[in-house]
Design an enzyme around this catalytic site. Sequence first.
Site, mmCIF file in Angstrom:
data_model
loop_
_atom_site.group_PDB
_atom_site.id
_atom_site.type_symbol
_atom_site.label_atom_id
_atom_site.label_comp_id
_atom_site.label_asym_id
_atom_site.label_seq_id
_atom_site.Cartn_x
_atom_site.Cartn_y
_atom_site.Cartn_z
ATOM 1 N N ASN A 80 -12.971 10.366 -0.529
ATOM 2 C CA ASN A 80 -13.580 9.714 -1.684
ATOM 3 C C ASN A 80 -13.724 8.218 -1.427
ATOM 4 O OD1 ASN A 80 -13.735 12.044 -3.366
ATOM 5 N ND2 ASN A 80 -11.534 11.902 -3.742
ATOM 6 N N CYS A 123 0.696 3.289 3.297
ATOM 7 C CA CYS A 123 1.407 2.585 4.380
ATOM 8 C C CYS A 123 2.913 2.806 4.243
ATOM 9 C CB CYS A 123 1.095 1.092 4.374
ATOM 10 S SG CYS A 123 -0.523 0.668 5.075
ATOM 11 N N HIS A 147 -4.109 0.416 8.547
ATOM 12 C CA HIS A 147 -4.628 0.347 7.180
ATOM 13 C C HIS A 147 -6.099 -0.079 7.121
ATOM 14 C CE1 HIS A 147 -4.539 -0.292 2.806
ATOM 15 N NE2 HIS A 147 -5.434 -1.234 3.097
ATOM 16 N N ASP A 171 -0.384 16.710 -0.361
ATOM 17 C CA ASP A 171 -0.757 15.970 -1.559
ATOM 18 C C ASP A 171 0.237 16.294 -2.678
ATOM 19 O OD1 ASP A 171 -3.691 14.618 -2.608
ATOM 20 O OD2 ASP A 171 -2.277 15.325 -4.141
ATOM 21 N N THR A 229 -8.539 6.795 -5.862
ATOM 22 C CA THR A 229 -7.424 6.163 -6.572
ATOM 23 C C THR A 229 -6.446 5.459 -5.643
ATOM 24 O OG1 THR A 229 -6.176 8.241 -6.511
ATOM 25 C CG2 THR A 229 -7.491 7.809 -8.495
ATOM 26 N N HIS A 237 -8.152 7.976 3.311
ATOM 27 C CA HIS A 237 -7.478 9.272 3.489
ATOM 28 C C HIS A 237 -8.505 10.381 3.427
ATOM 29 C CE1 HIS A 237 -7.418 8.104 -0.769
ATOM 30 N NE2 HIS A 237 -7.582 9.388 -1.048
ATOM 31 N N CYS A 291 0.840 -1.204 0.000
ATOM 32 C CA CYS A 291 0.000 0.000 0.000
ATOM 33 C C CYS A 291 0.876 1.255 0.000
ATOM 34 C CB CYS A 291 -0.909 -0.022 1.234
ATOM 35 S SG CYS A 291 -1.731 1.545 1.520
ATOM 36 N N GLY A 341 -14.020 8.841 -7.615
ATOM 37 C CA GLY A 341 -12.661 8.933 -8.160
ATOM 38 C C GLY A 341 -11.577 8.512 -7.191
HETATM 39 P P1 5GP Z 1 -8.127 9.937 -4.047
HETATM 40 O O1 5GP Z 1 -8.269 10.297 -5.502
HETATM 41 O O2 5GP Z 1 -7.901 8.450 -3.852
HETATM 42 O O3 5GP Z 1 -9.211 10.481 -3.170
HETATM 43 O O4 5GP Z 1 -6.826 10.688 -3.561
HETATM 44 C C1 5GP Z 1 -5.534 10.217 -3.703
HETATM 45 C C2 5GP Z 1 -4.629 11.404 -3.569
HETATM 46 O O5 5GP Z 1 -3.320 10.940 -3.338
HETATM 47 C C3 5GP Z 1 -4.582 12.272 -4.836
HETATM 48 O O6 5GP Z 1 -5.001 13.600 -4.513
HETATM 49 C C4 5GP Z 1 -3.117 12.193 -5.264
HETATM 50 O O7 5GP Z 1 -2.622 13.421 -5.759
HETATM 51 C C5 5GP Z 1 -2.413 11.769 -3.987
HETATM 52 N N1 5GP Z 1 -1.202 10.985 -4.205
HETATM 53 C C6 5GP Z 1 -1.084 9.900 -5.028
HETATM 54 N N2 5GP Z 1 0.163 9.397 -4.926
HETATM 55 C C7 5GP Z 1 0.822 10.165 -4.026
HETATM 56 C C8 5GP Z 1 2.155 10.140 -3.498
HETATM 57 O O8 5GP Z 1 2.979 9.294 -3.831
HETATM 58 N N3 5GP Z 1 2.471 11.090 -2.581
HETATM 59 C C9 5GP Z 1 1.579 12.060 -2.181
HETATM 60 N N4 5GP Z 1 2.013 12.955 -1.294
HETATM 61 N N5 5GP Z 1 0.317 12.103 -2.649
HETATM 62 C C10 5GP Z 1 -0.052 11.174 -3.558
HETATM 63 ZN ZN ZN Z 2 -2.239 1.275 3.729
#
Ligand code: 5GP
Ligand code: ZN
Length: 114
Positions: free
Chosen positions: A87, A7, A46, A30, A95, A100, A4, A93
């Site tokens: 989300n 994690c 987690h 972010d 990802t 979080h 993850c 969306g």
């Molecule tokens: P989701 O779309 O799942 O709600 O948000 C995931 C967030 O994680 C996105 O806003 C994306 O920019 C952020 N993100 C993805 N990979 C990384 C990373 O490696 N480091 C950081 N700091 N943020 C990340």
């Molecule tokens: Zn995790």
Amino acid sequence: MSDCLFCKIIKGDIPSQKIYEDDFVFGFKDLNPMAKIHHLFVHKEHTGNVNELVETSPKQLADVYLAISKFSKESDLEREGFRVVTNVGPNAGQTVFHTHFHVLGGERLGHFGS
Ligand code: 5GP
Ligand code: ZN
């Protein structure tokens, strides 16, 4: 969870810009900010999304919101106003599948919902 992304960030195996940490919660910037301030707050335990988190332990939700509350009081966020978003699933969306909470602020935020 060994594979993850968040994690690994919590453990320090993947670098991040940490803005908050306590015994239960980790906060970091972010990578792709959607507002002047865009931080992510995650519980160190987690779970895949907020539904799973509250079913696992409702205390985790309090841990996260207490951390956000402390952070917002120590910065200008509480005074200026901020938004918390989590989300769940494809229509929202999501990802990254470690629960979080996006904390957005630092400027006037637009409307949301579509
Ligand atoms: P989701 O779309 O799942 O709600 O948000 C995931 C967030 O994680 C996105 O806003 C994306 O920019 C952020 N993100 C993805 N990979 C990384 C990373 O490696 N480091 C950081 N700091 N943020 C990340
Ligand atoms: Zn995790």
